[in-house]
Design a protein around this motif. Structure first.
Motif, short mmCIF file in Angstrom:
data_model
loop_
_atom_site.label_atom_id
_atom_site.label_comp_id
_atom_site.label_asym_id
_atom_site.label_seq_id
_atom_site.Cartn_x
_atom_site.Cartn_y
_atom_site.Cartn_z
N ARG A 129 1.52 4.76 7.63
CA ARG A 129 0.71 5.23 8.76
C ARG A 129 -0.58 4.40 8.83
NH1 ARG A 129 -0.23 9.94 11.93
NH2 ARG A 129 -2.43 10.34 12.39
N TYR A 130 -0.90 3.94 10.02
CA TYR A 130 -2.15 3.20 10.28
C TYR A 130 -2.91 3.99 11.34
CZ TYR A 130 -5.03 -1.06 11.16
OH TYR A 130 -6.04 -1.98 11.27
N GLY A 139 3.31 1.61 2.99
CA GLY A 139 4.51 2.40 2.76
C GLY A 139 5.67 1.49 2.41
N TYR A 140 5.77 1.11 1.15
CA TYR A 140 6.76 0.12 0.74
C TYR A 140 7.81 0.67 -0.22
CZ TYR A 140 8.76 -4.22 -1.06
OH TYR A 140 9.63 -5.22 -1.41
N THR A 141 7.40 1.46 -1.18
CA THR A 141 8.32 1.98 -2.19
C THR A 141 9.02 3.23 -1.67
OG1 THR A 141 6.88 1.10 -3.92
CG2 THR A 141 8.53 2.73 -4.58
N ILE A 186 0.86 -1.18 0.00
CA ILE A 186 0.00 0.00 0.00
C ILE A 186 0.90 1.24 0.00
CG2 ILE A 186 -1.90 1.21 1.10
CD1 ILE A 186 -2.57 -1.64 0.15
N ASP A 187 1.10 1.82 -1.18
CA ASP A 187 1.80 3.09 -1.31
C ASP A 187 0.81 4.22 -1.53
OD1 ASP A 187 4.48 2.10 -1.05
OD2 ASP A 187 4.34 1.31 -3.08
N GLY A 188 -0.45 3.86 -1.61
CA GLY A 188 -1.54 4.83 -1.69
C GLY A 188 -2.34 4.78 -0.40
N ARG A 189 -3.63 4.46 -0.54
CA ARG A 189 -4.51 4.52 0.64
C ARG A 189 -5.49 3.35 0.63
NH1 ARG A 189 -7.41 9.74 3.30
NH2 ARG A 189 -9.21 8.75 4.24
N TYR A 190 -5.67 2.75 1.81
CA TYR A 190 -6.68 1.71 2.03
C TYR A 190 -7.59 2.20 3.14
CZ TYR A 190 -8.45 -3.18 2.36
OH TYR A 190 -9.23 -4.31 2.33
N ASP A 191 -8.88 2.39 2.82
CA ASP A 191 -9.87 2.81 3.81
C ASP A 191 -10.71 1.60 4.21
OD1 ASP A 191 -9.02 5.38 3.74
OD2 ASP A 191 -10.90 6.26 3.06
N GLY A 230 2.36 5.52 2.52
CA GLY A 230 1.23 4.62 2.48
C GLY A 230 0.32 4.86 3.68
N LEU A 231 -0.99 4.84 3.45
CA LEU A 231 -1.96 5.16 4.50
C LEU A 231 -2.98 4.03 4.63
CD1 LEU A 231 -2.64 8.87 3.47
CD2 LEU A 231 -1.05 8.08 5.23
N PHE A 232 -3.26 3.64 5.86
CA PHE A 232 -4.31 2.65 6.15
C PHE A 232 -5.19 3.25 7.22
CE2 PHE A 232 -6.48 -1.06 7.58
CZ PHE A 232 -6.40 -2.01 6.57
#
Length: 377
Positions: A192-193, A159-161, A136-141, A166-168
């Motif tokens: 960030r979670y 947050g991998y690349t 997840i380098d973008g966002r997972y809601d 990355g946001l969760f």
């Protein structure tokens, strides 16, 4: 037919079978790209895909254009499960991909969101599961339903690349993870979670700052009552580490709990500042370390560790508290304020220790009033 002819015929037949088998194997996986041709954003409408076939469990489903945050691709069909081998949302420079899930979605391999692009997955319900790794380098809601993020020996990274954030975000539902969950999974990556509701259940290790990355966990759910590893918690893991692997100088991974219930389960461990710097800030809520679980603040490796407890917090350490021994560079356990309900060390085990080592500091800053209870067996 002569013996030679029979042998040649047999060879041709077997070669034909092998060729058919080879072609079948080579045609197993396909790349299904979203083009939005139907104009209705329905995952199950084949005319939204190129080629015009709804993805199956052997296909890579790619959404890199044709959707937006206001008009995402939508999975909503109670009579049919969405399938794919791998899903890629907004992967690649200049690409974007948005997906909202109401009903079931399965991946036999990997999920990639926003790798070098812009991607977002919103889960409002259903069961989302993957058997491979997640990036997840973008966002997972996570708003509802159940998410099973990896089966077996796999890693889910927020947050991998390098160079990405990355946001969760979780406001509801239940998240489970099979092995490793990383916040900040690579050097120069940030994960960030943020949890404002729902539950997380990690089968094995939850790590902030893995492989040189930086992680941040925030729990603020308002859940009260007595902590229970089986029935009453927001966040639960076997092994929890803040500052897992070496990072650049000055990079600190942080876990915060403002309200809610955090649990580290039976025979697990909780480490703050392992091979990298880490901090745990507890300004409220309840931290419950079950039987045989130690709280370790920078004792065995080179990371600096810091734990601060204040507000209306409660801390229960199942076995021992260790602050600053061995190779620790700096270790601090700070009690701040006057309204802390209780701090108990070794509350479930008779053979327990509370050790402040040569590189450790116990700081107490009370602003009047009194702490209800600080107890160590």
């Amino acid at each position: 037919m002569s013996a030679t002819a029979k042998i040649l015929s047999s060879i041709r037949w077997k070669a034909g079978v092998l060729l058919v088998f080879f072609l079948a194997v080579c045609s197993v996986s396909a790349d299904q790209s979203w083009d939005g041709g139907a104009g209705n954003y329905d995952w199950f409408d084949k005319t939204n895909w190129n080629p015009e076939t709804v993805p199956t469990m052997t296909d890579i489903a790619t959404i890199s254009s044709g959707t937006s945050e206001g008009n995402p691709a939508v999975i909503s069909n109670i009579s049919q499960k969405a399938d794919s081998s791998e899903i890629r949302l907004g992967c690649g420079v200049g690409n974007s991909g948005y997906l909202t899930v109401y009903t079931d979605l399965g991946m036999s391999n990997t999920l990639k969101v926003g790798t070098n692009g812009i991607g977002q997955l919103v889960q409002k319900g259903g069961l989302v599961y993957m058997e491979g790794n997640g990036y997840i380098d973008g966002r997972y809601d996570m708003q509802g339903g159940v998410a099973k993020l990896g089966l077996g020996n796999v890693t889910f990274s927020v947050g991998y690349t390098a160079g990405t954030t990355g946001l969760f975000y979780q406001t509801g539902g239940v998240v489970t993870q099979g092995n490793y969950f990383h916040l900040g999974g690579k050097s120069n990556a940030y994960g960030r979670y943020e949890m404002n509701g729902g539950r997380f259940y990690g089968v094995q290790s939850f790590r902030l700052g893995a492989n040189g990355g930086q992680g941040h966990l925030l729990i603020d759910t308002g859940l009260g009552g007595s902590p229970d590893p089986a029935t009453n918690y927001n966040f639960s893991a076997d092994v929890f580490t803040v500052g897992y692997e070496a990072t650049a100088p000055g990079v600190v991974s942080i876990a915060e709990i403002k309200s809610g219930i955090f649990v580290c389960r039976y025979q697990g461990s909780m480490k703050i500042g392992d091979m990298a710097d880490g901090a745990f800030i507890q300004s409220g809520g309840k931290v419950f370390l079950d039987q045989r679980v130690d709280l370790t603040i920078s004792t065995t490796n080179n990371g600096a560790g810091y734990y601060e407890i204040g507000g209306t917090s409660e801390l229960y350490v199942g076995r021992s508290l260790y602050v600053g021994e061995s190779f620790a560079t700096s270790a601090v356990f700070k009690v701040r304020g006057s309204s802390i309900s209780s701090i108990k060390v070794g509350y479930e085990v008779e053979a327990a220790d509370c050790v402040i080592g040569s590189n450790g500091t116990l700081a107490v800053e009370l602003d009047g009033g009194g702490v209800t209870q600080i107890e160590s067996k």
